[in-house]
Design a protein around this motif. Structure first.
Motif, PDB file in Angstrom:
ATOM      1  N   MET A   1       0.772  -1.260  -0.032  1.00  0.00           N
ATOM      2  CA  MET A   1      -0.094  -0.024   0.011  1.00  0.00           C
ATOM      3  C   MET A   1       0.871   1.317   0.017  1.00  0.00           C
ATOM      4  N   GLU A   2       1.959   1.175   0.626  1.00  0.00           N
ATOM      5  CA  GLU A   2       2.853   2.144   0.699  1.00  0.00           C
ATOM      6  C   GLU A   2       3.615   2.803  -0.552  1.00  0.00           C
ATOM      7  N   LEU A   4       2.273   2.233  -3.418  1.00  0.00           N
ATOM      8  CA  LEU A   4       1.079   2.956  -4.315  1.00  0.00           C
ATOM      9  C   LEU A   4       0.994   4.151  -3.876  1.00  0.00           C
ATOM     10  N   MET A   5       0.882   4.672  -2.536  1.00  0.00           N
ATOM     11  CA  MET A   5       0.988   5.762  -2.121  1.00  0.00           C
ATOM     12  C   MET A   5       1.984   6.637  -2.881  1.00  0.00           C
ATOM     13  N   GLN A   6       3.239   6.062  -2.703  1.00  0.00           N
ATOM     14  CA  GLN A   6       4.347   6.902  -3.465  1.00  0.00           C
ATOM     15  C   GLN A   6       4.152   7.131  -4.491  1.00  0.00           C
ATOM     16  N   THR A   8       1.618   7.299  -6.429  1.00  0.00           N
ATOM     17  CA  THR A   8       0.375   8.301  -6.493  1.00  0.00           C
ATOM     18  C   THR A   8       0.986   9.803  -6.379  1.00  0.00           C
ATOM     19  N   GLY A   9       1.921   9.696  -5.546  1.00  0.00           N
ATOM     20  CA  GLY A   9       2.423  11.203  -4.892  1.00  0.00           C
ATOM     21  C   GLY A   9       3.247  11.622  -5.836  1.00  0.00           C
TER      22      GLY A   9
END
Length: 122
Positions: A1-2, A4-6, A8-9
Motif C-alpha cells: 500500500m505504501e 502505491l501511495m508513493q 500516486t504522490g
C-alpha cells in the motif's frame, strides 16, 4: 500500500509541475498577441483585382489594386510595433504595388503621399 501511495504522490507532483509549465507557456503566448493576430488576420487583398485582371477588365483591376494597397497600408499601420517596422513594411508594399501597376500598364498611386508618419500613428 505504501508503494502505491508513493507512486500516486510522484504522479501528482509531476502533473502539478506540468500544469505550472503549461500556465507559463499560455501566458507567454498571450503576451505576444500582435504576432498571433498578424498570422490569423493575414488577408489576401489582391484576389478580387486578380480576378478582374483575368477577365480583362483593366480599369476595374486598377480600382481594386488601389483599394487593396490602401487596405494593406491600414493593416500595416495597425499591426506595426515601431515606426521603423512600419517603414520597412511600407517599402515592401511600395515595391509590390509598383510591380503590379507596371504589369497592368496603369499609373501607380502617389506612394509619397502615404509615407507620412501620421499614418503610422493611427
Amino acid at each position: 500500500m505504501e508503494g502505491l501511495m508513493q507512486f500516486t504522490g510522484i504522479v501528482i507532483i509531476a502533473f502539478g509541475i506540468l500544469q505550472i509549465i503549461l500556465f507559463f507557456k499560455v501566458w507567454g503566448m498571450t503576451n505576444n498577441v500582435k504576432r498571433i493576430w498578424k498570422k490569423i488576420d493575414n488577408k489576401d487583398f489582391l484576389s478580387n483585382a486578380c480576378i478582374s485582371y483575368i477577365k480583362g477588365d483593366l480599369e476595374e483591376t486598377e480600382k481594386l489594386a488601389n483599394e487593396a494597397f490602401l487596405q494593406e497600408v491600414a493593416l500595416l499601420s495597425k499591426s506595426s510595433e515601431s515606426y521603423e517596422d512600419w517603414l520597412n513594411g511600407y517599402k515592401k508594399l511600395k515595391d509590390k504595388y509598383t510591380r503590379l501597376f507596371k504589369k497592368i500598364d496603369k499609373p501607380a498611386p502617389d506612394f509619397n503621399k502615404y509615407e507620412d508618419p501620421k499614418i503610422y500613428l493611427l
